[in-house]
Design a protein around this motif. Structure first.
Motif, short mmCIF file in Angstrom:
data_model
loop_
_atom_site.label_atom_id
_atom_site.label_comp_id
_atom_site.label_asym_id
_atom_site.label_seq_id
_atom_site.Cartn_x
_atom_site.Cartn_y
_atom_site.Cartn_z
N VAL A 5 -15.79 13.94 0.49
CA VAL A 5 -15.15 14.21 1.77
C VAL A 5 -14.51 12.91 2.24
N ILE A 6 -13.30 12.98 2.77
CA ILE A 6 -12.64 11.79 3.30
C ILE A 6 -13.26 11.49 4.66
N ALA A 7 -14.07 10.45 4.71
CA ALA A 7 -14.77 10.09 5.94
C ALA A 7 -13.86 9.35 6.92
N SER A 8 -12.90 8.60 6.39
CA SER A 8 -12.00 7.80 7.22
C SER A 8 -10.73 7.50 6.44
N THR A 9 -9.62 7.42 7.14
CA THR A 9 -8.36 7.08 6.48
C THR A 9 -8.04 5.60 6.65
N VAL A 57 -16.27 -7.90 4.58
CA VAL A 57 -15.90 -7.03 3.46
C VAL A 57 -15.18 -5.81 4.00
N ALA A 58 -14.33 -5.21 3.18
CA ALA A 58 -13.64 -3.97 3.52
C ALA A 58 -14.15 -2.89 2.58
N LEU A 59 -15.04 -2.04 3.09
CA LEU A 59 -15.60 -0.97 2.28
C LEU A 59 -14.75 0.29 2.44
N CYS A 60 -14.55 0.98 1.34
CA CYS A 60 -13.70 2.17 1.33
C CYS A 60 -14.22 3.25 2.27
N GLY A 61 -13.32 3.83 3.05
CA GLY A 61 -13.68 4.93 3.94
C GLY A 61 -13.22 6.28 3.42
N CYS A 62 -12.20 6.29 2.56
CA CYS A 62 -11.66 7.56 2.06
C CYS A 62 -12.42 8.09 0.85
N LYS A 63 -13.23 7.22 0.24
CA LYS A 63 -14.08 7.58 -0.91
C LYS A 63 -13.30 7.84 -2.19
N HIS A 64 -12.06 7.39 -2.26
CA HIS A 64 -11.22 7.59 -3.44
C HIS A 64 -10.79 6.27 -4.10
N THR A 65 -11.41 5.17 -3.70
CA THR A 65 -11.08 3.87 -4.28
C THR A 65 -11.38 3.82 -5.78
N ALA A 66 -10.64 3.05 -6.51
CA ALA A 66 -10.91 2.81 -7.92
C ALA A 66 -11.76 1.55 -8.08
N ASN A 67 -12.10 0.91 -6.96
CA ASN A 67 -12.85 -0.34 -6.97
C ASN A 67 -14.10 -0.21 -6.08
N ALA A 68 -14.84 0.85 -6.24
CA ALA A 68 -15.99 1.14 -5.38
C ALA A 68 -16.99 -0.01 -5.38
N PRO A 69 -17.48 -0.35 -4.20
CA PRO A 69 -17.32 0.31 -2.91
C PRO A 69 -16.20 -0.28 -2.05
N TYR A 70 -15.40 -1.15 -2.65
CA TYR A 70 -14.40 -1.88 -1.87
C TYR A 70 -13.08 -1.11 -1.76
N ASP A 72 -9.29 -0.26 -1.93
CA ASP A 72 -8.16 -0.66 -2.78
C ASP A 72 -6.83 -0.12 -2.25
N GLY A 73 -6.83 0.39 -1.02
CA GLY A 73 -5.62 0.93 -0.42
C GLY A 73 -5.39 2.41 -0.67
N SER A 74 -6.30 3.06 -1.37
CA SER A 74 -6.15 4.50 -1.68
C SER A 74 -6.02 5.36 -0.42
N HIS A 75 -6.59 4.90 0.69
CA HIS A 75 -6.56 5.67 1.94
C HIS A 75 -5.14 5.93 2.43
N LYS A 76 -4.17 5.12 2.00
CA LYS A 76 -2.79 5.31 2.46
C LYS A 76 -2.22 6.65 2.02
N ARG A 77 -2.80 7.26 0.97
CA ARG A 77 -2.35 8.57 0.49
C ARG A 77 -2.80 9.69 1.42
N TYR A 78 -3.75 9.43 2.32
CA TYR A 78 -4.34 10.48 3.14
C TYR A 78 -3.97 10.38 4.61
N ARG A 79 -3.04 9.55 4.94
CA ARG A 79 -2.63 9.40 6.36
C ARG A 79 -1.60 10.41 6.72
#
Length: 79
Positions: A5-9, A57-70, A72-79
Motif C-alpha cells: 500500500v502506498i503509505a505516503s507520496t 535519513v530519508a526512508l521510503c514512504g511509497c514502498k516502491h523504492t529499489a533501494n529499501a528502506p531508503y 530513491d525517488g520512486s514516489h514521484k510516479r504516484y503524485r
C-alpha cells in the motif's frame, strides 16, 4: 505476492540515533515508516535497517523504492 500500500507520496525524513529499526514494507503500519506488525498475512515482511551513526535519513514512504528502506525517488510516479 501482495503489492504494498502506498503509505505516503513523499519520503519520511527523520533524524535517527544509532540502532536497529524495522522499516514497514507493506505500507499498512499505523506507525509509518516503521513496522507495527500489520504486515501479517500479506507476504511482505519488514526490512531491517541498522543505523551506525546519528543523522538524517530519508526512508521510503511509497514502498516502491529499489533501494529499501531508503527513498530513491520512486514516489514521484504516484503524485
Amino acid at each position: 505476492m501482495t503489492e504494498p500500500v502506498i503509505a505516503s507520496t513523499s519520503p519520511h525524513v527523520l533524524e535517527l540515533e544509532p540502532g536497529t529499526y524495522w522499516w514497514c514494507r507493506c505500507g499498512r503500519s499505523g506507525n509509518q515508516p516503521f513496522c507495527d506488525g500489520s504486515h501479517k498475512g500479506t507476504g511482505l515482511a519488514p526490512e531491517k535497517c541498522t543505523v551506525a551513526e546519528p543523522g538524517k535519513v530519508a526512508l521510503c514512504g511509497c514502498k516502491h523504492t529499489a533501494n529499501a528502506p531508503y527513498c530513491d525517488g520512486s514516489h514521484k510516479r504516484y503524485r
